[in-house]
Each structure stands twice: as C-alpha cells, then as structure tokens.
Scaffold this motif. Structure first.
Motif, PDB file in Angstrom:
ATOM      1  N   GLY A  45       0.779  -1.227   0.000  1.00 54.83           N
ATOM      2  CA  GLY A  45       0.000   0.000   0.000  1.00 54.83           C
ATOM      3  C   GLY A  45       0.813   1.280   0.000  1.00 54.83           C
ATOM      4  O   GLY A  45       0.264   2.372  -0.156  1.00 54.83           O
ATOM      5  N   ARG A  46       2.130   1.172   0.151  1.00 54.76           N
ATOM      6  CA  ARG A  46       2.952   2.372   0.176  1.00 54.76           C
ATOM      7  C   ARG A  46       3.179   2.930  -1.228  1.00 54.76           C
ATOM      8  O   ARG A  46       3.352   2.183  -2.187  1.00 54.76           O
ATOM      9  CB  ARG A  46       4.311   2.078   0.818  1.00 54.76           C
ATOM     10  N   ILE A  47       3.185   4.260  -1.317  1.00 50.81           N
ATOM     11  CA  ILE A  47       3.631   4.967  -2.518  1.00 50.81           C
ATOM     12  C   ILE A  47       5.006   5.529  -2.197  1.00 50.81           C
ATOM     13  O   ILE A  47       5.194   6.214  -1.178  1.00 50.81           O
ATOM     14  CB  ILE A  47       2.689   6.124  -2.891  1.00 50.81           C
ATOM     15  N   VAL A  48       5.996   5.234  -3.041  1.00 49.70           N
ATOM     16  CA  VAL A  48       7.351   5.719  -2.783  1.00 49.70           C
ATOM     17  C   VAL A  48       7.833   6.591  -3.938  1.00 49.70           C
ATOM     18  O   VAL A  48       7.439   6.405  -5.094  1.00 49.70           O
ATOM     19  CB  VAL A  48       8.340   4.552  -2.554  1.00 49.70           C
ATOM     20  N   ARG A  49       8.678   7.559  -3.581  1.00 49.47           N
ATOM     21  CA  ARG A  49       9.348   8.410  -4.564  1.00 49.47           C
ATOM     22  C   ARG A  49      10.824   8.037  -4.553  1.00 49.47           C
ATOM     23  O   ARG A  49      11.434   7.912  -3.494  1.00 49.47           O
ATOM     24  CB  ARG A  49       9.167   9.881  -4.217  1.00 49.47           C
ATOM     25  N   VAL A  63       9.020   7.151   1.350  1.00 51.81           N
ATOM     26  CA  VAL A  63       7.582   6.905   1.374  1.00 51.81           C
ATOM     27  C   VAL A  63       6.853   8.247   1.414  1.00 51.81           C
ATOM     28  O   VAL A  63       7.123   9.080   2.283  1.00 51.81           O
ATOM     29  CB  VAL A  63       7.184   6.047   2.594  1.00 51.81           C
ATOM     30  N   VAL A  64       5.927   8.451   0.459  1.00 54.88           N
ATOM     31  CA  VAL A  64       5.192   9.717   0.407  1.00 54.88           C
ATOM     32  C   VAL A  64       3.726   9.554   0.779  1.00 54.88           C
ATOM     33  O   VAL A  64       3.048  10.551   1.072  1.00 54.88           O
ATOM     34  CB  VAL A  64       5.315  10.379  -0.988  1.00 54.88           C
ATOM     35  N   ASP A  79      -0.335  19.839  -9.608  1.00 57.12           N
ATOM     36  CA  ASP A  79      -0.389  20.489  -8.293  1.00 57.12           C
ATOM     37  C   ASP A  79       0.225  19.634  -7.190  1.00 57.12           C
ATOM     38  O   ASP A  79      -0.162  19.740  -6.031  1.00 57.12           O
ATOM     39  CB  ASP A  79      -1.831  20.855  -7.942  1.00 57.12           C
ATOM     40  N   ASP A  80       1.219  18.815  -7.536  1.00 59.58           N
ATOM     41  CA  ASP A  80       1.899  17.949  -6.581  1.00 59.58           C
ATOM     42  C   ASP A  80       0.933  16.968  -5.921  1.00 59.58           C
ATOM     43  O   ASP A  80       1.041  16.672  -4.728  1.00 59.58           O
ATOM     44  CB  ASP A  80       2.645  18.757  -5.509  1.00 59.58           C
ATOM     45  N   ALA A  81      -0.004  16.484  -6.704  1.00 62.41           N
ATOM     46  CA  ALA A  81      -0.907  15.426  -6.273  1.00 62.41           C
ATOM     47  C   ALA A  81      -0.712  14.230  -7.197  1.00 62.41           C
ATOM     48  O   ALA A  81      -0.022  14.306  -8.221  1.00 62.41           O
ATOM     49  CB  ALA A  81      -2.356  15.890  -6.281  1.00 62.41           C
ATOM     50  N   GLY A  95      -2.473  13.738  -1.952  1.00 67.20           N
ATOM     51  CA  GLY A  95      -1.617  14.908  -1.867  1.00 67.20           C
ATOM     52  C   GLY A  95      -0.213  14.476  -1.504  1.00 67.20           C
ATOM     53  O   GLY A  95       0.011  13.916  -0.425  1.00 67.20           O
ATOM     54  N   LEU A  96       0.748  14.724  -2.369  1.00 63.94           N
ATOM     55  CA  LEU A  96       2.109  14.276  -2.106  1.00 63.94           C
ATOM     56  C   LEU A  96       2.814  15.145  -1.073  1.00 63.94           C
ATOM     57  O   LEU A  96       3.854  14.753  -0.541  1.00 63.94           O
ATOM     58  CB  LEU A  96       2.907  14.246  -3.412  1.00 63.94           C
ATOM     59  N   ASP A  97       2.261  16.326  -0.795  1.00 65.76           N
ATOM     60  CA  ASP A  97       2.866  17.174   0.231  1.00 65.76           C
ATOM     61  C   ASP A  97       2.451  16.758   1.635  1.00 65.76           C
ATOM     62  O   ASP A  97       3.210  16.900   2.599  1.00 65.76           O
ATOM     63  CB  ASP A  97       2.507  18.639  -0.003  1.00 65.76           C
ATOM     64  N   ASP A  98       1.224  16.213   1.774  1.00 63.28           N
ATOM     65  CA  ASP A  98       0.742  15.837   3.103  1.00 63.28           C
ATOM     66  C   ASP A  98       0.333  14.376   3.228  1.00 63.28           C
ATOM     67  O   ASP A  98       0.003  13.909   4.328  1.00 63.28           O
ATOM     68  CB  ASP A  98      -0.445  16.726   3.509  1.00 63.28           C
ATOM     69  N   GLY A  99       0.340  13.624   2.122  1.00 64.63           N
ATOM     70  CA  GLY A  99      -0.003  12.204   2.165  1.00 64.63           C
ATOM     71  C   GLY A  99      -1.468  11.903   2.343  1.00 64.63           C
ATOM     72  O   GLY A  99      -1.851  10.738   2.515  1.00 64.63           O
TER      73      GLY A  99
END
Length: 327
Positions: A45-49, A63-64, A79-81, A95-99
């Motif tokens: 379930g993790r999204i990683v950059r 992990v983001v 928009d960084d999503a 949202g990649l800024d706040d997860g």
C-alpha cells in the motif's frame, strides 16, 4: 486506418544495468513526474518516490503516502498530487505534500469499483481509467487471462463528478492507458488480446474504438509517455501458444482452466520486453530480454536519461540504457 502490426527487425537487447531495491514488493507501475522523480506503488500500500536511480550508490527511496489498499496505475498531477488506481479501494487522489488520501470513485453503475488498473488526466481535468476485470480480483489476475472473460472497461470521470461513466466494455484485461500527444484519442492496452486499442475523444469518430496496434510480440501491460516522447509499452511476458489455443475453446472449458490456473504455483517466464510506439501506431523500437533475472516487466518510463522498469513480481526497479546507448 489499417491495422498496424509489430512485424519488424529483430529486437534489441533489454539488459538492466542494476536494480534499485525498494524495501517492498511489486512496483507494478512506474512513472516520472515533471521534475524527473520516479513514483511507484508497492504491494503493502505504500507509494514511494525514488531519486538518484542512475547511480545505485546514491539512490534514495522515500515513502510519500499509503493508500491502505493495493496501488497499481499512477498519474502525477501538476499540483503535486497523484491519481492512483487502487485494486481494492478504487480511484484515489493523494496529496504528495501531506499524504492525504481521498477517494474519487469507488462504485460504478451500482457495483463496487474493483481492480482499477491505470489512469490518465487530460489538460481539461477529465480523468480516464481502466478496470482490468469484473470477474477476477487482482489476486486472481491469471484467472482472467486464462478464462478470457472480456470484462475489462474504460471509464471517464468528469471534473466535479463522483460517478464514473463507462465508455467501453468487453475489453480483454484492460490495462495501460495513455493519451495521444494532441489528446484527440486514448490508447488502451488489452493484455489478454495482445493489442493496443484506440478510443477517439474528438473529431468525427469521437466515441468510437478501433485497433491501434495488433499482434504484439508479448502481453502489453502499462503504458507511459513523456511530453513529446513516444508511447512506451511494457511487455510483461511472451505470447504462449497453448493459451491462445485455449482462448478459442468454449467458455466452460476456459472457466475450468481458470480455476486450475489460480491455484497453481506461478513463476513468471524469463522473457520480457518493451516497445516504443508513435501516434500513428508505428513501432520505433522493440527491446527484449531473454532469461531475464528481472522478470515480469509491467511498466516502463524514462528518467535521468535511463529506462526504468517496474514489475509486479520484483522487489526493486531495474535501470536500463536508453535504446541506441552503449551498455
């Protein structure tokens, strides 16, 4: 237009330089954002950059977000999503800024939205995505390919809407999705039919579907393209003559074979590949790896001057030279 095929010169070698471990299994879709950073989703379930892939000594995995399900196809937004097709939870926006994870759609035509596969967002904000199967969940994906159910779909979610619209049905394991450069049509990978299908969005044929590229040399999975670049097609495995013969049998025989297939041990074959295709359906290059150690290539993108391969089977990302560069 006619039906282009991939009959061409012998493929060039697809040989990873190195593999960057991710600390988890199954980076099924791999995409690059506008800054060249690579994003992928893992089985847990993790999204990683991932950054620094071209040099394994300095590669960084961060992990983001966590979807709480099983992320498959990804689409970075300006928009960084991030849009995510989650096989368990439906269509998500993160949202990649706040997860923060928000569910955009989890039902279609009154039934739960399961086995979302790949997603794209066009410049007008419209989101298109695929559902691979309505008969088999992700854990039994091989059952759908064996049974040849033709229950895949292409869907559209208009800006501000919560109920997706079904555009195409009857697809053979609908998978990767990408728009043409001018956004006049979409290309959908039908893994179970070894073909790419075009769905027209504009012009006199809007709303119609046709074959874009037929008779592929392997099973097409995810699709990706950089601005101004070709369509990159991951070939997860080779064509299997016995499977194609089975597809000509009746539904009762195919269902029985599918029940056996989902219970049998599975190991991916050692042949993997990738194509680059233009908007006319012409194959620009064909890469192939035989007896590959990095198996079941389900996605390919370009970042840091390299080809980056994802796999629903492996525990890392493979880094390869771009075609024409020395190994």
């Amino acid at each position: 237009m006619g039906r282009p095929s991939t009959t061409a010169a012998a493929p060039a070698a697809l040989v990873p330089r190195h593999v960057v471990p991710l600390g988890g299994r199954g980076p099924e879709d791999v995409v690059a954002d506008s800054r060249g950073r690579v994003l992928t989703g893992l089985e847990d379930g993790r999204i990683v950059r991932v950054e620094g892939l071209s040099d394994p000594a300095r590669a960084e995995v961060r992990v983001v977000a966590e979807t709480g399900g099983r992320p498959l196809g990804l689409e970075p937004l300006p928009d960084d999503a991030l849009l995510v097709c989650d096989a368990e939870r439906g269509l998500l926006r993160i949202g990649l800024d706040d997860g923060v994870v928000r569910v955009l759609a989890d039902r279609v035509a009154g039934e739960p939205l399961r086995f979302c596969s790949n997603v794209v967002a066009l410049s007008d904000g419209t989101v298109y995505f695929t559902v691979s199967s309505r008969s088999h969940p992700l854990a039994q994906w091989i059952g759908d390919l064996v049974e040849h159910t033709g229950t895949g779909r292409l869907l559209r979610l208009a800006p501000g809407e919560t109920e997706p619209e079904v555009l195409l049905e009857g697809l053979q394991f609908a998978n990767g999705l990408v728009p043409s450069a001018d956004e006049s049509f979409l290309v959908v990978a039908e893994t179970g039919a070894f073909r790419l299908t075009r769905y027209w969005l504009t012009g006199p044929r809007a709303g119609q579907a046709e074959t874009f590229l037929d008779d592929l040399p392997g099973q097409p999975d995810n699709l990706w393209r950089a601005p101004g670049g070709p369509i990159r097609v991951a070939l997860a495995g080779p064509r299997v003559a016995a499977l194609e013969l089975l597809h000509r049998r009746g539904p009762t025989v195919r269902r029985a074979a599918a029940r056996i297939a989902v219970r049998a041990p599975f190991r991916p074959p050692g042949t993997v590949g990738a194509l680059a295709v233009d908007d006319e359906g012409r194959v620009l290059h064909h890469l192939e790896g035989r007896r590959a150690r990095f198996r079941m290539v389900t996605s390919v993108c370009e970042a840091e001057g390299r080809l980056i391969l994802g796999s629903i089977w492996e525990r890392g990302l493979a880094v390869c030279d771009l075609p024409g560069e020395p190994h």
